[in-house]
Every structure is written in C-alpha cells, then in structure tokens.
Design a protein around this motif. Structure first.
Motif, mmCIF file in Angstrom:
data_model
loop_
_atom_site.group_PDB
_atom_site.id
_atom_site.type_symbol
_atom_site.label_atom_id
_atom_site.label_comp_id
_atom_site.label_asym_id
_atom_site.label_seq_id
_atom_site.Cartn_x
_atom_site.Cartn_y
_atom_site.Cartn_z
ATOM 1 N N PRO A 21 -62.848 27.140 29.718
ATOM 2 C CA PRO A 21 -61.800 28.168 29.824
ATOM 3 C C PRO A 21 -60.718 27.925 28.779
ATOM 4 O O PRO A 21 -60.403 26.774 28.475
ATOM 5 N N PHE A 22 -60.174 28.992 28.245
ATOM 6 C CA PHE A 22 -59.071 28.890 27.305
ATOM 7 C C PHE A 22 -57.777 28.965 28.109
ATOM 8 O O PHE A 22 -57.409 30.024 28.623
ATOM 9 N N SER A 30 -60.417 40.479 30.001
ATOM 10 C CA SER A 30 -61.611 39.912 29.396
ATOM 11 C C SER A 30 -61.477 38.398 29.323
ATOM 12 O O SER A 30 -60.408 37.873 29.012
ATOM 13 N N CYS A 31 -62.551 37.690 29.636
ATOM 14 C CA CYS A 31 -62.525 36.237 29.651
ATOM 15 C C CYS A 31 -62.497 35.675 28.222
ATOM 16 O O CYS A 31 -63.334 36.015 27.396
ATOM 17 N N VAL A 32 -61.514 34.819 27.943
ATOM 18 C CA VAL A 32 -61.434 34.130 26.666
ATOM 19 C C VAL A 32 -61.825 32.674 26.892
ATOM 20 O O VAL A 32 -61.336 32.030 27.821
ATOM 21 N N LEU A 33 -62.710 32.141 26.056
ATOM 22 C CA LEU A 33 -63.223 30.791 26.224
ATOM 23 C C LEU A 33 -62.913 29.929 25.007
ATOM 24 O O LEU A 33 -62.800 30.440 23.880
ATOM 25 N N ARG A 34 -62.794 28.633 25.233
ATOM 26 C CA ARG A 34 -62.533 27.695 24.162
ATOM 27 C C ARG A 34 -63.855 27.232 23.553
ATOM 28 O O ARG A 34 -64.695 26.659 24.229
ATOM 29 N N PHE A 35 -64.048 27.488 22.260
ATOM 30 C CA PHE A 35 -65.227 27.013 21.535
ATOM 31 C C PHE A 35 -64.958 25.618 20.978
ATOM 32 O O PHE A 35 -65.749 24.706 21.111
ATOM 33 N N ASN A 36 -63.809 25.476 20.323
ATOM 34 C CA ASN A 36 -63.288 24.166 19.924
ATOM 35 C C ASN A 36 -61.784 24.302 19.763
ATOM 36 O O ASN A 36 -61.211 25.340 20.100
ATOM 37 N N ASP A 37 -61.114 23.289 19.279
ATOM 38 C CA ASP A 37 -59.655 23.320 19.211
ATOM 39 C C ASP A 37 -59.121 24.493 18.399
ATOM 40 O O ASP A 37 -58.064 25.035 18.707
ATOM 41 N N LYS A 38 -59.823 24.878 17.364
ATOM 42 C CA LYS A 38 -59.320 25.904 16.461
ATOM 43 C C LYS A 38 -59.966 27.270 16.656
ATOM 44 O O LYS A 38 -59.597 28.230 15.975
#
Length: 424
Positions: A21-22, A30-38
């Motif tokens: 989760p972001f 809408s769901c925003v997700l963390r892919f990596n730090d940036k």
C-alpha cells in the motif's frame, strides 16, 4: 515507454515485484500501490494512460512522471493471505534496465500485505523462534488495523501519534487510514473477479512524496464540474449534486483529503473527502490554514513558493486548447519535518541547551531560521480528461478549462489572504 524492473533485480524478482500500500494516499477511490521508493502504480484507465502519453511538454512539470505499464496479478494462498504482484508485460523482458528498482530488497525479505495478516516470507537464515514472534506481533497489528478501519468509516478527521524514536518517516506504515481503505477495497474487487480475470494492467508513476521525510499532502478536487462527457445520467446527477453541496460550485475547488504533521504533538492529522464536502468557503479557508500550520506556528515561508507555482500552472492551463480536466485533483506537498539552522547573529554558547522540546515559537523566532523549504504542486487523476486530440471522443470542447482555471485563481486568492492576514 516500456516498463522495467532493473536488470540487476530480475534474478531477485523472477516471479515479480511485491506491491505494498502507498501510505501517503489521502484522497481518491482508486488504489495506489508502492512499487519502490521512487515509483507508485495504479490501475490503468485507458483515458488516463492516453493523457500521460500525449500530454503537452509545458504541462509535464506539473504532473507525475509517467514510467510505463506493468501487469499485476492477484494471488491468494491456502490461509487466505492476499497479495498483488507486478510483472513485466509480455515481450518486455529484454527492456528491463530502464526503471531504477535498486532500492527494493530481495523478495525473501519482503512483507506480504494481506487482508488478514502480514506474513514474512521465510528465509532459511531467520531463526524459527523469531518468525513465530514476528507472526504473533503482526497478528496483533492486524486486529488493531481492523479496528482503525471501522473507526475510519465513522470519523472524517483523525489524529495519530507518530512515535518519536527512530526516523519519523519510518513510522508511517499502517498509519494512513485512507490508503488502507483503498487497498482493502482493491483487494476485495480483485478477489471477487479472480475466477474470471487475474491479469490487470497498472501504470507506473513518479512517487511525488519520495523526497520528503514527513510528507504533508493536500488533495484538492479542482473545477466546477466533476462528471465526464461519457457519464451516465445517474452519475452526472450525482456529481452535480456533490458540486452544488460543496465549495466546488462556488469557488471551483474543494478539499478531497489531507495529511499534516503536527510538530507540537508529534501527531499526524488526516482529513478525508467526506469532511471536505461539508466545508463552507470559510471552512475551506480554515482547512488551508490548518494545512500550512504545524501545530506550533504557521509555515509562512511556504506561501510564496506555492503561490508562484499555482500562478505558473494557471498560465499554462489558460493556453491549453480543448482540454477538460473533469474530476482531476491537484496535490500540494511539503515536508513537515523542518530543517533548521542557527541564525547568523546567534551566540552558539547561548543555544547549547536549547532542545527541540524547549524551543517554542518565540524561542524559535529568535534562535532559529528555517532553511528554504521545497513545495510541490502537481495535477493527478486524469480518468475523465478529454481533449480534441482524443479522436474517439464524441464531445469536443473549445478553449481553456474555465472551471479549473476559476478554481486555481480562487485558490491563489485564498492563500494570499491567509498570508496577508498572518503577517498583520
């Protein structure tokens, strides 16, 4: 642009990248997700994807950088643990070196986010007793999260205490209730559709909060109209009602979400869209004041930078022929963790005993001066954006988006009012 995971990480992620989760999402559904730090990712909507691939050059500094598309799968194990995994699109494995994913850890060390509990993927080198203790702690956290989620449904403004020990930014996990709400809903939707579909396209976008230690985020719904040209009569009526019953119809802008760090108490304050819809124009002004106030004093040094960027954005949008940014949001972001330095005319010996706890506003004014603070202003959410260059659209608009520009001008005027009143 091809999605990529970083050539060095392909070995670690032969089965994909685990999405989390972001935690700095304060608005939207809408769901925003963390892919990596940036980098973050969100479900691909064709119209929004088209916008990012064709947006005018002069608008790019006011939107997140677009970084490609990935395929996301929903996975569930026998215990009901749910997780989302990102994979390269078919045929893109030869172009994996474009995206910096160097900050990600090997999958064996990552946490699996679930709707029931968070389970550590076991590593042979981790003692079994440690794993059992970790699972016990995560189960307790899970119960607390469910309680917070129920509280969120009834509360529109929340305060959470951030632990002072360690890095403040490291304490954010699990704290933002709105991001967890969106994540839970996304998992549920994908779970319900899992039998029929298990491959979704997500777009990769720049994480606008990555350079801030404690991001303070204001999400503003812009414009006097929110429904797209393709909206059903029911959707259209619903959106018109929301605008008429909020500040959108009067000043072309309303609060859609907020996250502010309160330095005085060490708390994070969250305001959601339901509270934002109820605000009068005066209430909107007070919410803006609260966004720039850290619980001890007003962050006056931020005003000029915000006003300058909003004015520049307004000038850019006034020149955009045919664009309509229906239901789009504007983010204002700054760092709640101030970096302060000793004033030039201060005696270092006089300041030796001045601790963070004892430095109130008057002492701070005498002994410290804040360093230049960076404020970011970005447009997001383009699922209902239209333009004459989108050939399939049946409705073609002429001229600038007057509703959005109207909202920007009122936003600028209100921030100027707060600035001027606070300096009197």
């Amino acid at each position: 642009m091809s999605p990529a995971f970083g050539a060095m990480e392909v070995e670690h992620y032969s089965k994909g990248v685990l999405l989390e989760p972001f935690v700095h999402q304060v608005g939207g559904h809408s769901c925003v997700l963390r892919f990596n730090d940036k980098t973050i990712c969100k479900p691909l909507i064709q119209r929004e994807h088209q916008f990012y691939e064709t947006l005018p050059t002069e608008m790019r500094k006011f939107t997140p950088q677009y970084e490609g598309v990935v395929s996301v799968s929903f996975e569930e194990d026998e215990d009901g643990n749910l997780c989302l995994i990102a994979y390269p699109l078919s045929g893109d494995h030869d172009n994996l070196e474009n995206l910096d994913n160097s900050d990600c850890e090997p999958k064996s060390k990552l946490l699996r986010w679930t709707n029931k509990k968070t389970m550590l993927l076991e590593n042979d080198k981790i003692p079994k007793e440690w794993v059992r203790q970790h699972r016990k702690e995560e189960k307790m956290k899970s119960h607390k999260l469910e309680e917070e989620f129920e509280w969120l449904k009834k509360s529109e403004v929340l305060y959470y205490t951030v632990e002072k020990k360690g890095n403040v930014s490291s304490q954010f996990k699990h704290h933002n209730p709105w991001s967890m709400k969106c994540h839970q809903q996304q998992l549920q939707r994908m779970k319900e559709n899992a039998k029929h579909r298990n491959q979704y396209k997500f777009i990769l976008l720049e994480n606008l909060t990555s350079r801030y230690e404690v991001p303070c985020v204001l999400d503003l719904k812009m414009g006097t109209r929110q429904h797209g040209d393709d909206a059903s009569e029911e959707k259209k009526a619903n959106q018109i009602r929301k605008c008429q019953q909020s500040t959108s119809a009067v000043i072309g802008v309303r609060v859609c979400g907020m996250q502010v760090y309160q330095a005085g108490t060490g708390q994070l304050m969250f305001m959601n869209k339901y509270h934002g819809r109820k605000l009068s124009v005066q209430g909107f002004k007070e919410a803006l004041y609260q966004f720039f106030h850290n619980g001890k004093y007003l962050r006056r040094e931020l005003f000029e930078s915000v006003i300058k960027k909003l004015t520049e954005l307004k000038s850019v949008l006034e020149k955009q022929e045919s664009y309509r940014f229906y239901s789009s949001s504007l983010l204002i972001i700054y760092d709640g963790k101030e970096r302060q330095e000793v004033a030039v005319d201060s005696d270092p010996e006089d300041l030796e005993d001045l601790s963070e706890e004892s430095s109130d506003e008057s002492a701070g004014a005498y002994a410290y001066k804040p360093t230049a603070s960076t404020v970011d202003v970005r447009m997001i959410d383009f699922a209902h954006t239209t333009c004459k260059y989108y050939g399939e659209d049946s409705v073609v608009h002429e001229g600038q988006d007057t509703g959005y520009v109207f909202g920007l001008q009122n936003l600028i005027d209100i921030i100027k009012e707060i600035r001027d009143e606070s300096s009197e």
